[in-house]
Enzyme design. Structure first.
Site, mmCIF file in Angstrom:
data_model
loop_
_atom_site.group_PDB
_atom_site.id
_atom_site.type_symbol
_atom_site.label_atom_id
_atom_site.label_comp_id
_atom_site.label_asym_id
_atom_site.label_seq_id
_atom_site.Cartn_x
_atom_site.Cartn_y
_atom_site.Cartn_z
ATOM 1 N N GLU A 39 -0.449 5.197 13.790
ATOM 2 C CA GLU A 39 -0.109 6.383 13.002
ATOM 3 C C GLU A 39 -0.292 7.647 13.842
ATOM 4 O OE1 GLU A 39 -0.755 8.339 8.561
ATOM 5 O OE2 GLU A 39 -2.222 6.878 9.293
ATOM 6 N N LYS A 69 -9.445 8.386 2.787
ATOM 7 C CA LYS A 69 -9.924 7.018 2.572
ATOM 8 C C LYS A 69 -11.339 6.842 3.115
ATOM 9 C CE LYS A 69 -5.432 4.607 2.471
ATOM 10 N NZ LYS A 69 -4.515 5.732 2.691
ATOM 11 N N CYS A 73 0.806 -1.220 0.000
ATOM 12 C CA CYS A 73 0.000 0.000 0.000
ATOM 13 C C CYS A 73 0.842 1.274 0.000
ATOM 14 C CB CYS A 73 -0.949 -0.009 1.187
ATOM 15 S SG CYS A 73 -2.070 -1.430 1.152
ATOM 16 N N HIS A 82 -2.323 8.055 6.319
ATOM 17 C CA HIS A 82 -2.628 6.764 5.705
ATOM 18 C C HIS A 82 -4.023 6.335 6.146
ATOM 19 C CE1 HIS A 82 -1.728 3.132 3.590
ATOM 20 N NE2 HIS A 82 -1.847 2.367 4.661
#
Length: 412
Positions: free
Chosen positions: A314, A335, A164, A303
């Site tokens: 994260e 996302k 990814c 992310h």
């Protein structure tokens, strides 16, 4: 010799929220989701029921039918995004520059649907019926290869396959290629078309996909009730070039890429290193590479996969790197709307980062309802925010312990 400055002059995208950059950007700012009930597989066979699929894509707008039949869908997305990006940059590729135009497009999985189709044909009809195009359609580097062929770009041609992080690694590696003089222009980013039975089966077996059956709530990064990512597809590409060539040809400059950090966790094949240690090192490397202070970063496009460990670690990594400034940062995960495009995620999110700088708007993290005490930063919940944006960090993390941070800056 001093390193060459590298700017962004063109953008191209095929995404679940729009098949061009402007449509994608408008929908992202409006908080519109590209996630729906999955149609590419029989959802009754899988615990995961939703995906972020590209809609109404017509490859014949970009290549003829004969050429399209030789391309897996991920390559078709890349060719379309590349042609859009080159047109947006008003870059003419001809004999005067084609040897100095490179392509670096990453893909985490490559032609998964081609592999499935041909394997089925092999089992049902035997090896003689397998297509002679099977291998060149399946291999992950073929997006870069076909873009080069379609556009006549004969410079350095490569593909970073780092799960990814593939798209982000490819942009960073293309940035380095220009800095060191291997090319003057690069078409860089990621492409992926993973929504297939085998990929769905693999990720559901790994318990990575959300089993929330409500498309409007399945991808909820940093929310306490997140339960996995939503698989997406598409391509996001940038035109990178030297500042010198951009000025010479009067190109429109979206922004400058100034930092690239990449690390490995050396920890686990799927889980991130505890505390986001590897991600923190990548972010710090990007800041050091950019030569900026921590408090110059305005926005982190995270992310933010909507999985338990990624979002928690994260967040910890951001706090490790930025210290007190972490709580002044805007951090969001797009996302929540696009789903997770795997190897194309870093490409799409780099496009979004550049647009954020250009228009001084930070996209929201949508579906954010229930705060998680372990995720306690400013995630720009549910509504895009208008504010001055001069420096953006874009993070991408991948299975195998790959960590990438890119830094984009307003051009001055």
């Amino acid at each position: 010799m001093s390193e060459r400055r590298v700017v962004v002059t063109g953008l191209g995208a095929v995404t679940p929220v729009g098949n061009n950059v402007e449509t994608m950007w408008e929908n992202i700012l409006a908080g519109k989701s590209g996630i729906g009930l999955v149609t590419r597989v029989n959802r009754d066979d899988f615990p995961a029921k939703v995906a972020a699929e590209v809609k109404d894509f017509d490859v014949l707008e970009y290549v003829d039918k004969k050429e399209a039949r030789k391309m897996d869908l991920f390559t078709q997305y890349a060719v379309a995004a590349a042609k859009m990006a080159v047109a947006d940059a008003k870059l003419t590729i001809d004999d005067s520059n084609r040897d100095d135009v490179g392509v670096w497009i990453g893909s985490g999985i490559g032609g998964m649907q081609t592999w499935e189709d041909q394997h089925t044909k092999f089992l049902e009809k035997g090896p003689r019926r397998v297509s002679p195009f099977f291998v060149p359609m399946m291999i992950p580097d073929m997006a870069a290869g076909q873009v080069s062929i379609q556009l006549g770009a004969r410079g350095i041609n490569s593909c970073s396959t780092t799960a990814c992080a593939s798209g982000a690694n490819s942009i960073g590696d293309a940035f380095r290629a220009i800095q060191r003089g291997d090319a003057a222009y690069m078409i860089a980013g990621g492409a992926e078309a993973p929504i297939s039975n085998m990929a769905f089966a693999g990720f559901t077996s790994a318990k990575a996909l959300s089993t929330n059956e409500d498309p409007s709530k399945a991808s909820r990064p940093f929310d306490k009730n997140r339960d996995g990512f939503v698989m997406g597809e598409g391509s996001g590409l940038l035109i990178l070039e030297t500042l010198e060539t951009a000025l010479e040809r009067g190109a429109h400059i979206y922004g400058e890429i100034v930092g690239y950090g990449a690390t490995g966790d050396a920890y686990h094949i799927t889980a991130p290193a505890e505390g986001g240690e590897g991600a923190a090192r990548a972010m710090q490397k990007a800041i050091d590479d950019a030569g900026i202070a921590h408090d110059e970063v305005d926005y982190v496009n995270a992310h933010g996969t909507s999985t338990d460990l990624n979002d928690k670690y994260e967040t910890m990594a951001i706090k490790t790197v930025f210290g007190d400034h972490a709580h002044q940062l805007a951090v969001s995960s797009t996302k929540s709307m696009t789903g997770h495009l795997l190897g194309a995620a870093g490409g799409i999110e780099a496009v979004i980062a550049v647009k954020s700088i250009k228009y001084n708007i930070i996209p929201a993290t949508t579906n954010y309802e229930t705060p998680d005490p372990e995720c306690d930063l400013d995630y720009v919940p549910n509504e895009a925010r208008k504010q001055e944006v001069n420096v953006v960090m874009s993070n991408s993390l991948g299975f195998g312990g790959h960590n990438v941070a890119l830094i984009f800056k307003k051009y001055e």
